[in-house]
Scaffold this active site. Sequence first.
Site, PDB file in Angstrom:
ATOM      1  N   GLY A  50     -27.694  46.260  14.816  1.00 44.79           N
ATOM      2  CA  GLY A  50     -27.842  47.543  15.491  1.00 44.79           C
ATOM      3  C   GLY A  50     -29.261  47.736  15.996  1.00 44.79           C
ATOM      4  CB  SER A  51     -31.086  50.800  16.892  1.00 39.13           C
ATOM      5  OG  SER A  51     -31.034  51.561  15.696  1.00 39.13           O
ATOM      6  N   GLY A 111     -32.136  49.230  11.505  1.00 39.48           N
ATOM      7  CA  GLY A 111     -32.466  48.058  10.708  1.00 39.48           C
ATOM      8  C   GLY A 111     -33.655  48.281   9.797  1.00 39.48           C
ATOM      9  CD  GLU A 151     -29.152  38.367  14.128  1.00 37.72           C
ATOM     10  OE1 GLU A 151     -29.914  38.595  15.097  1.00 37.72           O
ATOM     11  OE2 GLU A 151     -29.061  37.247  13.602  1.00 37.72           O
ATOM     12  CB  CYS A 188     -28.425  42.700  21.088  1.00 38.66           C
ATOM     13  SG  CYS A 188     -27.355  41.319  20.673  1.00 38.66           S
TER      14      CYS A 188
END
Length: 514
Positions: A245-246, A250, A267, A301
């Site tokens: 995610g963002s 994270g 990630e 992403c």
Amino acid sequence: MSDTFGIRQALEQLGIAEKNNGTGTGSQWWSSGDETISSYSPVDGELIATTTVTTAEDYEKVVETASAAFQEWRKIPAPKRGEVVRQVGEALRKYKEPLGKLVSYEMGKSLQEGLGEVQEMIDICDFAVGQSRQLYGSTMPSERENHRMFEQYHPLGIVGIISAFNFPVAVWSWNSALAWVCGDVTIWKPSEKTPITAVACQKITQEVFAANEVPEGVSCLINGDYRVGELMSQDKRVPLVSATGSTRMGRAVGETVAKRMGRVLLELGGNNALIISQHADMEKAMIGSVFGAVGTCGQRCTTTRRLLVHESIFDSFTQKLRKAYGQLKIGNPLDESNHIGPLIDKGAVAMYEDAIKKAKEEGGKAIVEGGKLEGEGYESGCYVKPAIYEVENHYAIVQHETFAPILYVMKYSTLDEALELQNSVPQGLSSAIMTENLREAELFLSAAGSDCGIANVNIGTSGAEIGGAFGGEKETGGGRESGSDAWKVYMRRQTNTVNYGTELPLAQGIKFDI
């Protein structure tokens, strides 16, 4: 809900009801609370289905069931675990079309991308089957006579998976398929924006696991917002949390898990640059630039966010880019004549509009003007125009990931300058260069080149094959998923020494006589 594209039929094939339990451990589904998530499609604004939210009480049942399952699952030989995963891959082949349609409809990506995402799930199952016979350790010479020293890997236990809306099923499979063959069990919290695809995946997996008498709790599902994720992040019984995610999300997960000395696989965001050299094949460069920037409506992403174009070709290339953008068709992603679907929701549209506003305020000049689309076919309020703005790399908005089809373009004069621009952002996921010049290509891939986890030559920044490890550096989190030796993340490493002699010599020649 319109069924022009067979969505109702797809839901029926996948066993999705109007209201679904969002907590499951295999054959068991339950909910102790009344809170639900309603999933509306960004394609047409229609309600797809609802799912219940996992309560703290539900979560405890899940962890208890998963913990018990781990005690049994880890004892099953890895190749036999791999055989179960192989059958999951076969089931995904069976359900590829309806699941791909649901991915497209719930998330908003094109049908081809939805089907491609399911294919990624199939591919990682195939990869994991082979990996189940290759969970290698290593042997090294001991300095002591009649000793054998070696390393081996053991399963960790419960692997928590937090996935994002943009790849609602593939990222879960990247983690789960490898974790399962390694002997781990999984608990998955999907994005609250795409819960129905997760329920469908759990049902598909459940069908295979039941046929193979897999212990209840090897594959578990929980649903809800960040509060449900926090239950898992704070839980000492979950040794590894894999979160996608963002960067903001994270960082929160990473700090929470670190406080309890757990492990994380992160990630996170990307701010990916594509360098267009004056030595590039312009046709390849154009295709890579356009798809990289607008694929999945800019919600990958690995989306191309920044385009660095050599000054000698800047005007001609951006002119052709403007023309290419003028040919893009925006609309229902299940209609294969359209190139681009909607953003995930109206909140994403607001972020897109705010990013454009900030880019202009900082001095950005429109090459292709953006804006929200309205009228027939755009009733959901989630459709926008892909935009291109000429900017400077130091702009605050350019330094952040904008999860939308906004391409920031800038000039460079030397490759060293281009590399400095590319690397001068906090994120480090994907990067690429378009060039037919061997020296440029090799410099880009050298230690003095791209600082990203992914560096491509003559292909775009988006898209990745299962066989390679996927992930990035800096604020992208440093995690690696999918291929190569990413399986080691899901295991604990153990060094072993066996003395098969008649004496007990000590290391480093130490003498200890009694």
